[in-house]
Scaffold this motif. Structure first.
Motif, PDB file in Angstrom:
ATOM      1  N   GLY A 172      43.680   8.401  23.738  1.00 45.65           N
ATOM      2  CA  GLY A 172      42.350   8.777  23.275  1.00 45.65           C
ATOM      3  C   GLY A 172      42.027  10.251  23.337  1.00 45.65           C
ATOM      4  N   SER A 173      42.671  10.996  24.222  1.00 36.66           N
ATOM      5  CA  SER A 173      42.326  12.415  24.405  1.00 36.66           C
ATOM      6  C   SER A 173      43.062  13.300  23.409  1.00 36.66           C
ATOM      7  N   THR A 174      42.374  14.318  22.931  1.00 38.82           N
ATOM      8  CA  THR A 174      43.001  15.313  22.068  1.00 38.82           C
ATOM      9  C   THR A 174      43.596  16.429  22.930  1.00 38.82           C
ATOM     10  N   ILE A 175      44.260  17.368  22.271  1.00 33.97           N
ATOM     11  CA  ILE A 175      44.831  18.531  22.958  1.00 33.97           C
ATOM     12  C   ILE A 175      44.795  19.707  21.993  1.00 33.97           C
ATOM     13  N   SER A 176      44.487  20.886  22.507  1.00 33.80           N
ATOM     14  CA  SER A 176      44.445  22.058  21.630  1.00 33.80           C
ATOM     15  C   SER A 176      45.859  22.515  21.301  1.00 33.80           C
ATOM     16  N   ARG A 177      46.013  23.066  20.109  1.00 37.14           N
ATOM     17  CA  ARG A 177      47.320  23.572  19.694  1.00 37.14           C
ATOM     18  C   ARG A 177      47.796  24.688  20.621  1.00 37.14           C
ATOM     19  N   GLU A 178      46.861  25.470  21.137  1.00 37.99           N
ATOM     20  CA  GLU A 178      47.240  26.545  22.057  1.00 37.99           C
ATOM     21  C   GLU A 178      47.846  25.968  23.345  1.00 37.99           C
ATOM     22  N   ASP A 179      47.293  24.854  23.823  1.00 33.16           N
ATOM     23  CA  ASP A 179      47.850  24.223  25.021  1.00 33.16           C
ATOM     24  C   ASP A 179      49.205  23.575  24.725  1.00 33.16           C
ATOM     25  N   VAL A 180      49.392  23.046  23.516  1.00 29.39           N
ATOM     26  CA  VAL A 180      50.709  22.527  23.129  1.00 29.39           C
ATOM     27  C   VAL A 180      51.730  23.667  23.144  1.00 29.39           C
ATOM     28  N   ALA A 181      51.328  24.812  22.602  1.00 28.98           N
ATOM     29  CA  ALA A 181      52.223  25.971  22.575  1.00 28.98           C
ATOM     30  C   ALA A 181      52.623  26.398  23.988  1.00 28.98           C
ATOM     31  N   GLN A 182      51.654  26.427  24.883  1.00 29.49           N
ATOM     32  CA  GLN A 182      51.954  26.808  26.266  1.00 29.49           C
ATOM     33  C   GLN A 182      52.864  25.782  26.922  1.00 29.49           C
ATOM     34  N   THR A 183      52.697  24.501  26.552  1.00 22.55           N
ATOM     35  CA  THR A 183      53.559  23.441  27.078  1.00 22.55           C
ATOM     36  C   THR A 183      55.004  23.657  26.631  1.00 22.55           C
ATOM     37  N   VAL A 184      55.179  24.015  25.368  1.00 24.34           N
ATOM     38  CA  VAL A 184      56.524  24.300  24.853  1.00 24.34           C
ATOM     39  C   VAL A 184      57.135  25.489  25.596  1.00 24.34           C
ATOM     40  N   VAL A 185      56.345  26.523  25.811  1.00 29.50           N
ATOM     41  CA  VAL A 185      56.829  27.699  26.536  1.00 29.50           C
ATOM     42  C   VAL A 185      57.258  27.318  27.953  1.00 29.50           C
ATOM     43  N   GLU A 186      56.502  26.453  28.599  1.00 30.18           N
ATOM     44  CA  GLU A 186      56.873  26.007  29.948  1.00 30.18           C
ATOM     45  C   GLU A 186      58.159  25.182  29.927  1.00 30.18           C
ATOM     46  N   ILE A 219      62.199  30.020  15.543  1.00 27.67           N
ATOM     47  CA  ILE A 219      61.240  28.954  15.260  1.00 27.67           C
ATOM     48  C   ILE A 219      61.336  28.555  13.793  1.00 27.67           C
ATOM     49  N   PHE A 220      61.627  27.285  13.532  1.00 28.56           N
ATOM     50  CA  PHE A 220      61.504  26.746  12.179  1.00 28.56           C
ATOM     51  C   PHE A 220      60.073  26.240  12.011  1.00 28.56           C
ATOM     52  N   GLY A 221      59.443  26.662  10.902  1.00 28.67           N
ATOM     53  CA  GLY A 221      58.045  26.304  10.696  1.00 28.67           C
ATOM     54  C   GLY A 221      57.127  27.308  11.360  1.00 28.67           C
ATOM     55  N   GLY A 222      57.484  28.575  11.252  1.00 30.48           N
ATOM     56  CA  GLY A 222      56.806  29.617  12.012  1.00 30.48           C
ATOM     57  C   GLY A 222      55.375  29.897  11.614  1.00 30.48           C
ATOM     58  N   ALA A 274      53.080  27.034  16.127  1.00 29.75           N
ATOM     59  CA  ALA A 274      54.162  28.020  16.115  1.00 29.75           C
ATOM     60  C   ALA A 274      53.625  29.432  16.277  1.00 29.75           C
ATOM     61  N   ARG A 275      52.482  29.711  15.695  1.00 30.93           N
ATOM     62  CA  ARG A 275      51.891  31.054  15.823  1.00 30.93           C
ATOM     63  C   ARG A 275      51.505  31.334  17.273  1.00 30.93           C
ATOM     64  N   HIS A 276      50.932  30.332  17.927  1.00 28.18           N
ATOM     65  CA  HIS A 276      50.606  30.496  19.351  1.00 28.18           C
ATOM     66  C   HIS A 276      51.876  30.715  20.175  1.00 28.18           C
ATOM     67  N   ILE A 277      52.931  29.934  19.870  1.00 30.95           N
ATOM     68  CA  ILE A 277      54.199  30.078  20.597  1.00 30.95           C
ATOM     69  C   ILE A 277      54.767  31.491  20.400  1.00 30.95           C
ATOM     70  N   THR A 278      54.728  31.965  19.151  1.00 32.07           N
ATOM     71  CA  THR A 278      55.227  33.306  18.843  1.00 32.07           C
ATOM     72  C   THR A 278      54.497  34.351  19.672  1.00 32.07           C
ATOM     73  N   ARG A 279      53.181  34.274  19.693  1.00 33.21           N
ATOM     74  CA  ARG A 279      52.370  35.234  20.441  1.00 33.21           C
ATOM     75  C   ARG A 279      52.677  35.171  21.939  1.00 33.21           C
ATOM     76  N   LEU A 288      63.495  26.195  18.094  1.00 29.92           N
ATOM     77  CA  LEU A 288      62.299  25.358  18.153  1.00 29.92           C
ATOM     78  C   LEU A 288      61.995  24.808  16.765  1.00 29.92           C
ATOM     79  N   TRP A 289      61.772  23.498  16.685  1.00 28.25           N
ATOM     80  CA  TRP A 289      61.352  22.894  15.416  1.00 28.25           C
ATOM     81  C   TRP A 289      59.845  22.631  15.500  1.00 28.25           C
ATOM     82  N   CYS A 290      59.088  23.436  14.769  1.00 27.64           N
ATOM     83  CA  CYS A 290      57.624  23.300  14.728  1.00 27.64           C
ATOM     84  C   CYS A 290      57.140  23.020  13.318  1.00 27.64           C
ATOM     85  N   ALA A 291      58.073  22.764  12.398  1.00 26.76           N
ATOM     86  CA  ALA A 291      57.702  22.579  10.994  1.00 26.76           C
ATOM     87  C   ALA A 291      57.118  21.198  10.759  1.00 26.76           C
TER      88      ALA A 291
END
Length: 250
Positions: free
Chosen positions: A196-210, A7-10, A15-20, A75-78
């Motif tokens: 208009g809708s927001t998204i949590s960073r944790e859900d973005v991380a899970q999306t990347v994992v998927e 992960i770049f930009g760890g 990125a922290r959620h993705i790492t975990r 992964l580029w998360c920086a």
């Protein structure tokens, strides 16, 4: 099957959620951070920190990091956070493009980048056909407020797509809406969505994992915001229908 991910930009929140998440599934996660003080945080998440400045690193430097970590996915998360326009260009545009070159140079195929929703050529290409008045207002507001950030993301994404005949990466561009630090819901809306809708960073991380688990996402750039569809199901639908929010807009 466990993989080896770099992960770049760890140190970033996504990125922290993705790492975990990846470490919990048995993956080896190498996390490139700029500040050595962040080492304990990354190790606590199950990652293996690498201290390196993306801004000061050449393509060769980044390629050496990828090779030495034996990564099978990059992964580029920086991101510079949208503050200084100069630093935003240096990281979100130029740094991202160097990471693409470095990934190809290191012989790694799989590359996933976190971009942003509504990143597009607003002057010369048609707006998405599903946009309504609220989307137009939101687009104008965001581009007015953080134009250099959006432009830097656009330049990087366009380069990833248009230069891929030469690089041959199996890329995915994940384009989340406005980010929050709320706990993940485990559900999103993905594909052709409204702004208009927001998204949590944790859900973005899970999306990347998927996306890492779903080869059908290769070659796609797709939007995601908060929604009601389980993340794995939403990503599978995007892959099945080839829902690309960037195609024809760069």
């Amino acid at each position: 099957m466990a993989a080896n991910t770099l992960i770049f930009g760890g140190s970033g929140k996504c990125a922290r959620h993705i790492t975990r998440l990846l470490a919990a599934e048995g993956h080896t996660v190498h996390s490139v951070i700029r500040n050595p003080d962040q080492r304990p945080d990354i190790e606590g998440l199950g990652g293996e920190p690498i201290v390196q400045s993306i801004e000061e690193s050449s393509v060769d430097d980044l390629a050496n990091t990828i090779t030495s970590s034996k990564a099978s996915t990059v992964l580029w998360c920086a991101g510079a956070g949208g503050g200084s326009p100069g630093r935003t260009k240096a990281v979100d545009n130029e740094g991202a493009i160097r990471s693409m070159e470095a990934t190809a140079q290191a012989g790694v195929k799989r590359y996933i980048i976190i971009s942003a929703i509504d990143v597009r050529d607003r002057r010369n290409k048609p707006e998405p056909e599903w946009y309504d008045d609220n989307d137009r207002q939101r687009s104008e507001k965001v581009w007015t407020a953080i134009g250099p950030y959006m432009q830097a993301k656009f330049a990087a994404d366009r380069n990833l797509v248009t230069e891929n005949g030469r690089r041959g990466l199996e890329y995915t561009i994940v384009r989340p809406g406005g980010l929050t630090n709320e706990a993940g819901q485990g559900t999103i809306a993905a594909g052709k969505v409204h702004l208009g809708s927001t998204i949590s960073r944790e859900d973005v991380a899970q999306t990347v994992v998927e996306c890492l688990k779903n080869d059908g996402t290769k070659g796609l750039a797709f939007d995601c915001v908060g929604g009601d569809t389980p993340i794995a199901e939403a990503v599978a639908q995007v892959a099945k229908e080839r829902l690309d929010g960037f195609a024809g807009r760069y």
